[in-house]
Design an enzyme around this catalytic site. Structure first.
Site, PDB file in Angstrom:
ATOM      1  N   LYS A   8       5.703  -4.154   1.119  1.00  0.00           N
ATOM      2  CA  LYS A   8       4.353  -4.276   0.574  1.00  0.00           C
ATOM      3  C   LYS A   8       3.774  -2.903   0.243  1.00  0.00           C
ATOM      4  O   LYS A   8       3.127  -2.725  -0.792  1.00  0.00           O
ATOM      5  CB  LYS A   8       3.440  -5.010   1.567  1.00  0.00           C
ATOM      6  CG  LYS A   8       3.751  -6.484   1.754  1.00  0.00           C
ATOM      7  CD  LYS A   8       3.477  -7.300   0.509  1.00  0.00           C
ATOM      8  CE  LYS A   8       2.002  -7.401   0.200  1.00  0.00           C
ATOM      9  NZ  LYS A   8       1.731  -8.283  -0.976  1.00  0.00           N
ATOM     10  N   TYR A  48       8.892  -6.103   5.980  1.00  0.00           N
ATOM     11  CA  TYR A  48       7.849  -6.749   5.170  1.00  0.00           C
ATOM     12  C   TYR A  48       6.745  -5.741   4.831  1.00  0.00           C
ATOM     13  O   TYR A  48       6.359  -5.571   3.666  1.00  0.00           O
ATOM     14  CB  TYR A  48       7.253  -7.936   5.920  1.00  0.00           C
ATOM     15  CG  TYR A  48       5.984  -8.468   5.297  1.00  0.00           C
ATOM     16  CD1 TYR A  48       6.027  -9.253   4.154  1.00  0.00           C
ATOM     17  CD2 TYR A  48       4.738  -8.159   5.843  1.00  0.00           C
ATOM     18  CE1 TYR A  48       4.858  -9.728   3.564  1.00  0.00           C
ATOM     19  CE2 TYR A  48       3.572  -8.624   5.263  1.00  0.00           C
ATOM     20  CZ  TYR A  48       3.636  -9.408   4.129  1.00  0.00           C
ATOM     21  OH  TYR A  48       2.479  -9.863   3.554  1.00  0.00           O
TER      22      TYR A  48
END
Length: 336
Positions: free
Chosen positions: A152, A148
């Protein structure tokens, strides 16, 4: 970028990407109450409250061309990207939502020679972890430990590459653990709310469980974060820093969070702490992390205004109001 009427009402046209996710809805509410003219870009038009202009994303068409068409049509003063994937730990979905979508948005702004400010919501997990008691500032190493966080960070870096080439006005706001009303049922607090609500209906003891992660995080009220996002969006002057951390500068454990919410509910409860699972995704990516919000105070005149107990009382008081962000969601809608 922004003009004001004689009564002080803001006249900023905002293109809001992903305004139907958890944090996106709080941002939409704050932009609206401030008097901005908001158009919501979404794959789920029925999820947008009545009274807002909606631009629907079509899965069959390329994102870049669709974004460019919307920018040409609405000529926004600011574009705010709250879209992203967070709960489904699938590398392809995370890449599509957190890296490719912001890239396509920035490319569309370059294609149209847009002078709008792009406010992109990043994540605290784009950074590496620091030992207790150090706070994370914007100069800290960008060494994410989860897929994750890596997705990002890829999105953030690509935005800045395009911005440099096309002279775009970009600010990235790195969010430190947003919490608030109507959180996803996949989140720790979302699960806790549902368990407490069921126990209250059944008039029984609520048995709450959580993993013994021994983590301490910086939990920020979604309303405070939405205020910071508003300030970055409508500011007439350059923000002054390309990346700003948004957090409280204080840490709490998952146990503190669950216990505080249970106390706010006034439902009788017990908490069972289970051994932490091996491996891990997003939730295991940092053992200790708090924000250093110095730059946000300096450049946005912003700091978190609400205490954790106050936020937890709000979460419980508003439990069941509206529909929580779905677990399945879609790669263009979920929000940090």
């Amino acid at each position: 970028m922004t003009s004001e009427s004689s009564g002080g009402t803001l006249h900023t046209k905002v293109l809001l990407i992903g305004g139907t996710g958890f944090l996106g809805r709080h941002v939409l509410n704050r932009l609206s109450t401030a008097g901005t003219d908001v158009t919501v870009v979404t794959r789920r038009p029925p999820a947008v409250p009545a009274g807002y202009e909606v631009a629907e994303l079509d899965d069959r068409g390329p994102r870049r061309a669709q974004f460019a068409s919307m920018i040409n049509r609405f000529t926004p003063d600011a574009v705010v990207n709250t879209a992203g994937e967070i709960w489904r730990n699938d590398a392809s979905l995370l890449q599509a939502a957190n890296a490719q979508l912001p890239e396509q948005l920035a490319l569309a702004m370059a294609d149209t020679s847009s002078t709008a400010r792009l406010v992109h919501l990043g994540s605290s997990l784009e950074y590496g972890s620091l030992p207790h008691p150090h706070a994370t500032d914007e100069s800290c190493p960008q060494e994410p430990r989860s897929e994750y966080g890596r997705s990002k960070l890829r999105g953030t870096r690509r935005i800045f590459e395009i911005a440099q080439q096309a002279s775009l006005d970009v600010v990235v706001l790195r969010i430190f653990n947003a919490i608030g009303s109507n959180m996803s049922p996949a989140s720790l607090l979302g699960k806790t709310v549902r368990t407490l609500e069921q126990a209250r209906r059944d008039k029984r003891l609520a048995r709450l469980t959580l993993f013994d992660l021994r983590q301490h995080r910086d939990y920020a009220d979604a309303r405070d974060l939405a205020e910071a996002i508003l300030r970055a969006t409508v500011s007439r002057r350059p923000v002054g820093a390309p990346v700003l951390n948004l957090g409280t500068g204080q840490a709490s454990s998952a146990y503190d969070l669950v216990r505080g919410l249970a106390l706010a509910s006034e439902v009788e409860f017990t908490i069972d702490v289970l051994p932490a699972p091996e491996g891990g995704g997003r939730s295991l990516a940092a053992d200790w992390q708090i924000a250093d919000p110095t730059l946000a105070r300096r450049h946005l005149d912003w700091s978190a205004a609400r205490t954790l107990p106050e936020t937890l009382r709000w979460i419980w008081r508003t439990a069941g109001e509206g529909q929580a962000h779905p677990i399945a969601g879609c790669p263009a809608e979920g929000t940090r």
